[in-house]
Design a protein around this motif. Sequence first.
Motif, mmCIF file in Angstrom:
data_model
loop_
_atom_site.group_PDB
_atom_site.id
_atom_site.type_symbol
_atom_site.label_atom_id
_atom_site.label_comp_id
_atom_site.label_asym_id
_atom_site.label_seq_id
_atom_site.Cartn_x
_atom_site.Cartn_y
_atom_site.Cartn_z
ATOM 1 N N VAL A 220 2.028 2.043 3.413
ATOM 2 C CA VAL A 220 1.754 1.243 2.220
ATOM 3 C C VAL A 220 0.463 1.721 1.578
ATOM 4 N N ASN A 221 0.539 1.986 0.276
ATOM 5 C CA ASN A 221 -0.640 2.305 -0.515
ATOM 6 C C ASN A 221 -0.968 1.118 -1.422
ATOM 7 N N THR A 222 -2.147 1.114 -2.006
ATOM 8 C CA THR A 222 -2.632 -0.056 -2.735
ATOM 9 C C THR A 222 -1.668 -0.521 -3.817
ATOM 10 N N ASP A 223 -1.053 0.405 -4.538
ATOM 11 C CA ASP A 223 -0.204 0.001 -5.662
ATOM 12 C C ASP A 223 1.034 -0.778 -5.216
ATOM 13 N N TYR A 224 1.444 -0.612 -3.967
ATOM 14 C CA TYR A 224 2.662 -1.274 -3.481
ATOM 15 C C TYR A 224 2.507 -2.797 -3.476
ATOM 16 N N TYR A 225 1.267 -3.290 -3.318
ATOM 17 C CA TYR A 225 1.047 -4.737 -3.339
ATOM 18 C C TYR A 225 1.440 -5.339 -4.691
ATOM 19 N N TYR A 226 1.358 -4.519 -5.767
ATOM 20 C CA TYR A 226 1.595 -5.002 -7.131
ATOM 21 C C TYR A 226 3.038 -4.771 -7.587
ATOM 22 N N TYR A 227 3.890 -4.301 -6.702
ATOM 23 C CA TYR A 227 5.270 -3.979 -7.098
ATOM 24 C C TYR A 227 5.955 -5.213 -7.677
ATOM 25 N N SER A 228 6.619 -5.010 -8.831
ATOM 26 C CA SER A 228 7.322 -6.101 -9.502
ATOM 27 C C SER A 228 8.821 -5.836 -9.566
ATOM 28 N N THR A 229 9.197 -4.703 -10.136
ATOM 29 C CA THR A 229 10.612 -4.370 -10.271
ATOM 30 C C THR A 229 10.751 -2.876 -10.521
ATOM 31 N N GLY A 230 11.980 -2.364 -10.405
ATOM 32 C CA GLY A 230 12.227 -0.948 -10.630
ATOM 33 C C GLY A 230 12.258 -0.159 -9.339
ATOM 34 N N VAL A 231 12.234 1.173 -9.471
ATOM 35 C CA VAL A 231 12.296 2.072 -8.321
ATOM 36 C C VAL A 231 10.886 2.558 -8.017
ATOM 37 N N TYR A 232 10.337 2.076 -6.916
ATOM 38 C CA TYR A 232 8.944 2.387 -6.578
ATOM 39 C C TYR A 232 8.785 3.830 -6.122
ATOM 40 N N GLU A 233 7.707 4.444 -6.617
ATOM 41 C CA GLU A 233 7.200 5.702 -6.083
ATOM 42 C C GLU A 233 5.686 5.658 -6.222
ATOM 43 N N TYR A 234 5.004 6.277 -5.287
ATOM 44 C CA TYR A 234 3.547 6.179 -5.263
ATOM 45 C C TYR A 234 2.943 6.613 -6.595
ATOM 46 N N SER A 235 1.983 5.780 -7.088
ATOM 47 C CA SER A 235 1.330 6.087 -8.358
ATOM 48 C C SER A 235 -0.187 6.077 -8.265
ATOM 49 N N TRP A 236 -0.745 5.140 -7.485
ATOM 50 C CA TRP A 236 -2.211 5.018 -7.461
ATOM 51 C C TRP A 236 -2.648 4.272 -6.206
ATOM 52 N N GLY A 237 -3.836 4.607 -5.698
ATOM 53 C CA GLY A 237 -4.428 3.846 -4.603
ATOM 54 C C GLY A 237 -4.498 4.623 -3.305
ATOM 55 N N SER A 238 -5.079 3.979 -2.313
ATOM 56 C CA SER A 238 -5.291 4.612 -1.009
ATOM 57 C C SER A 238 -4.376 4.003 0.047
ATOM 58 N N PHE A 239 -4.304 4.683 1.184
ATOM 59 C CA PHE A 239 -3.471 4.225 2.301
ATOM 60 C C PHE A 239 -4.038 2.928 2.872
ATOM 61 N N GLU A 240 -3.157 1.928 3.075
ATOM 62 C CA GLU A 240 -3.576 0.614 3.570
ATOM 63 C C GLU A 240 -3.118 0.345 5.003
#
Length: 666
Positions: A220-240
């Motif tokens: 999990v990277n930081t941006d995954y916490y903000y996921y709302s909808t769509g097809v996720y792929e890493y965009s921003w942030g560090s490893f959590e």
Amino acid sequence: MLVLITFLSGVFLVPNSFADSKERDEIIKFIKQKKARWSAKDTKISRFTKAERKKRLGSQIPTQTIQEKILAITSAPVPSQLDWRNYNGNSYVTPVKEQSECSDCWAFASTAALESNKLISGNTPGVFLDLSEQTLNSCSGAGSCSGGYIDAAANFLRDIGLPLEACNPYTATDGMCSVSCSDWLINPYKISGWYKVNPAVEAIKYALYNYGPVVALMAVNTDYYYYSTGVYEYSWGSFEGYHAVLVVGYDDAEQCFIIKSSWGEDWGEAGYGKIAYSEVAGNSQFGFWTIAYENAIPTGFPTQDNIPRDPNNPNTTTQNGNSNEQLSILTGSVKDESGNTVSGAEIKIDKYKATSNAAGSYVFSSLPAGSYIATVSKKGYSTLSANLTVTAKETVTKNFVIYSSGTGDKSNDKKDDSEEIQDEVYGPGWINVRGEHVTLEKAGKFFKARKEKMLAEASEKAPLAGAAADYETDEIKELAYALRYDPKLIYEYVHNNIDYVPYFGSVKGAQLTYLDGSGNDFDQASLMIALLRASSGKNANQTIYTAEYVFKFLNIPADNLANWFRVPKSKVAFVLNGGFVPYATNNGGQSYLMARAYVKLIVNGQDYFFDPAYKTYNNYDNDNKSPMSTSDFGTAMEYDRNAFLNVALSGATVEPNGYLLSAKTS
């Protein structure tokens, strides 16, 4: 938490998440720059502090061994789209749950996979099945609220299984293994085995179609916490950290897997999400550890798009897994003498090991029924050994108390103002407390009742504290072999290596006395007898040894007892009372008539008697609490106090306040 912001026009209170809006805005900016196919927003998870976010992760990376069965990439066809939430119009996925502030996503993903496994294997779509994540957390040994392992969880589901949620409701804490349904081990929900799936898109798709929903780890990277909808792929942030999810399907058109999380319905698409295939080899490392449960899809189960399931599916071969016919759960706590929980204590039972968690709790899952000796240890504490019995298909609770180094068991202390209690008397590894004086009459009644019971059982020579069984243990056999099956060496070993502790009656037996390195005369006799029985017929001459207990009241001089107990002569009665040892005084306290147990050995019709517990010590001063008095040390060192002071004071100045100046130091 609220942040106070002051403007010229007044004071406003806004949520703390306002402080994280920059983080959210950065994520949205990078999603647009990368033309990613997902959107971000503030979620319940993103609003948490960093520490609170971490608690929603916690899966640990399993250590791969040669024991796993690997599900490799296959060329067998699979549908281009699969969603077990809508499989031919039916759902085989249970509702989204929330793990709360406990890092046991590993337990939620594993439990969710088992729930789907049962709905598919029974072809009962839409049935409400709610199994207990808390049982995995508290009873499996696979992990806790500090994190856990999906492979160990799978082993527990294979060997033991889970009860319904109502039998052990979720508490989001490291609780004791306490399942209210007493019969849950008789008919639990379980799997027959599991496979590790190769970390490749086609292998995961194959597993989903041929086995049902699978458990997968992802970074999990930081941006995954903000996921709302769509097809996720890493965009921003560090490893959590690492997170365990349930993969419920895939879609080739969107090039993604469909996952179910354990963060509640506020996150993602009502608790679900889509992860791009590219993340298998990307920053998320999606599915780098994936587990498929066996035997989910029965013969005759409906296919999709008329695509048959793989005829070479390993489900048709012999299954792995251990039968839980006689397996049980052992759980409990480790505390110190003050009742405080002790974390990090190692509990050893046979070849099994466990460690107490932050709450002091431990658990052994999949423990075969039988009699064991448990050893509990931690640096800075005494090591404890205890006998226990684990019954088949039961949850057995055993709590342990270990003592900080330098202390003893004071739980029975009866403090009063008497000089005898205030003047604590220490012996070799034990502390005395006031006990009741056991009279010879009471002891006689006790042994009369014991003898009558043994006669009623047609076993007058029945061993004490299980010594007959003790000599069958590997440790006793190995020790007898090391002592060359020689009665003299056996006696010397017990006499010289097992410390005497004053208490009455047979308590430990041979094995525990050997492991503890201490015991009273009954238990030291048990150890010697067990070793002799294990040696019978084993030496070069195949000599048969017959070993028996002898119980008698012996008159022992008080000086001898003081030396044996290593206490002042005036404290002998105090020691005997503390151990509830029966006695009577003779000659005004100059000798004691004591209840004793020792060993009778019969070899070729000749009787030999051994008393391994009775010890004598050289240079022990019975009027002091030390092995050698001060004068003994002085004599040994050729020390003369007056001569020393004369030399030191020669030429020195003694100040009025008592200070000594210019004393000679050589």
